[in-house]
Write a protein that holds these residues in place. Structure first.
Motif, PDB file in Angstrom:
ATOM      1  N   VAL A   1      -3.262 -14.774 -19.428  1.00  7.01           N
ATOM      2  CA  VAL A   1      -4.419 -14.525 -20.289  1.00  7.01           C
ATOM      3  C   VAL A   1      -4.761 -15.776 -21.092  1.00  7.01           C
ATOM      4  CG1 VAL A   1      -5.230 -13.216 -22.295  1.00  7.01           C
ATOM      5  CG2 VAL A   1      -4.049 -12.035 -20.436  1.00  7.01           C
TER       6      VAL A   1
ATOM      7  N   GLN B   1      -8.312 -17.753 -20.897  1.00  4.23           N
ATOM      8  CA  GLN B   1      -9.163 -18.032 -22.047  1.00  4.23           C
ATOM      9  C   GLN B   1      -9.578 -19.490 -22.118  1.00  4.23           C
ATOM     10  OE1 GLN B   1      -6.527 -16.235 -25.048  1.00  4.23           O
ATOM     11  NE2 GLN B   1      -8.148 -14.748 -25.482  1.00  4.23           N
ATOM     12  N   ASP B   2      -8.808 -20.347 -21.430  1.00  2.09           N
ATOM     13  CA  ASP B   2      -9.157 -21.768 -21.346  1.00  2.09           C
ATOM     14  C   ASP B   2     -10.021 -22.076 -20.131  1.00  2.09           C
ATOM     15  OD1 ASP B   2      -7.794 -22.454 -23.675  1.00  2.09           O
ATOM     16  OD2 ASP B   2      -5.901 -22.818 -22.607  1.00  2.09           O
TER      17      ASP B   2
ATOM     18  N   LEU C   1     -13.358 -11.888 -23.392  1.00  2.00           N
ATOM     19  CA  LEU C   1     -11.987 -12.395 -23.312  1.00  2.00           C
ATOM     20  C   LEU C   1     -11.676 -13.397 -24.415  1.00  2.00           C
ATOM     21  CD1 LEU C   1      -9.343 -12.397 -21.696  1.00  2.00           C
ATOM     22  CD2 LEU C   1     -10.291 -14.269 -20.319  1.00  2.00           C
ATOM     23  N   GLY C   2     -12.635 -14.214 -24.765  1.00  2.00           N
ATOM     24  CA  GLY C   2     -12.406 -15.222 -25.790  1.00  2.00           C
ATOM     25  C   GLY C   2     -12.087 -14.641 -27.153  1.00  2.00           C
ATOM     26  N   ARG C   3     -12.448 -13.397 -27.370  1.00  2.00           N
ATOM     27  CA  ARG C   3     -12.201 -12.760 -28.661  1.00  2.00           C
ATOM     28  C   ARG C   3     -10.811 -12.151 -28.765  1.00  2.00           C
ATOM     29  NH1 ARG C   3     -17.745  -9.125 -29.270  1.00  2.00           N
ATOM     30  NH2 ARG C   3     -19.255 -10.824 -28.920  1.00  2.00           N
TER      31      ARG C   3
ATOM     32  N   LYS D   1      -6.950 -11.688 -29.083  1.00  3.84           N
ATOM     33  CA  LYS D   1      -5.817 -12.401 -29.665  1.00  3.84           C
ATOM     34  C   LYS D   1      -4.583 -11.521 -29.528  1.00  3.84           C
ATOM     35  CE  LYS D   1      -8.568 -14.941 -33.083  1.00  3.84           C
ATOM     36  NZ  LYS D   1      -8.767 -15.236 -34.524  1.00  3.84           N
TER      37      LYS D   1
END
Length: 211
Positions: free
Chosen positions: A21, A25-26, A70-72, A74
């Motif tokens: 994951v 995200q990268d 996905l970027g959100r 954590k």
């Protein structure tokens, strides 16, 4: 459901999943595909318990949202499974509201979806001793709160606090629901002569019905 733990295979994947994951995200598309392969079987099994034959379509909608947001996210691998289960549940409930029908009969779950660890309790042993079709039929006959708690614990492999977050309930309430659900399944499977009336206090329900 304090006696039982997460499926060992799911636990083993959590470190690998969290790493995948993070790479996704990268912008690593291969890592996102790897995360999908680890999460999708359990997620699809859970959705089959909610929407039956429409699970594939609902899962596709859920993954579009997962990819978009996905970027959100954590958290670690276990957190990702909980996050994706929450999204899938929202999409499933939206689907049921649109259809305004009770969930149709679910198909057979793959054997590895309900592959449980070594015995931790009589309830886990009961679930482990039956076919996936029979297991899903019995789970779907439980009251909705118990059925969802069992599906999220056994099929998705979430721990108690994660299930509580997905369902928006207190951990104690979820733990009680899962315990009662597994206890009723064990009673049915133990040859105690329980009938459908022994599965629920109010007669059998499906997951699409409110409690």
């Amino acid at each position: 459901m304090g006696q039982g733990g997460e499926p060992r295979r799911v636990q083993a994947y959590d470190g690998e999943l969290g790493a995948a994951v993070a790479r996704a995200q990268d912008g690593d598309e291969a890592a996102f595909a790897a995360a999908y392969r680890m999460v999708q079987p359990g997620l699809l099994g859970y959705l089959r318990g909610l929407v039956g034959d429409d699970a594939e379509d609902v899962a596709s909608d859920a993954w579009l949202e997962i990819a978009r947001d996905l970027g959100r996210f954590k958290g670690d691998g276990a957190g990702f499974r909980g996050w994706t289960a929450t999204i899938a549940r929202h999409r499933a409930l939206d689907h049921l509201r649109r259809q305004r029908v009770r969930p149709r009969s679910a198909g057979v779950l793959e054997q590895d979806v309900l592959d449980l660890p070594g015995p931790h309790s009589t309830h886990d042993q009961a679930l482990e001793s039956i076919s996936t079709r029979r297991a899903l039929e019995l789970v779907r006959a439980l009251p909705r709160d118990q059925a969802e708690a069992v599906l999220l614990r056994v099929v998705v492999g979430l721990d108690g606090p994660s299930v509580a977050r997905v369902l928006g309930k207190r951990p104690g309430a979820v733990r009680t629901a899962a315990y009662r659900g597994l206890k009723r399944l064990a009673r049915q499977l133990g040859g105690s002569g329980a009938t459908d009336e022994g599965v629920t206090d109010d007669g059998p329900r499906t997951l699409g019905e409110s409690t």
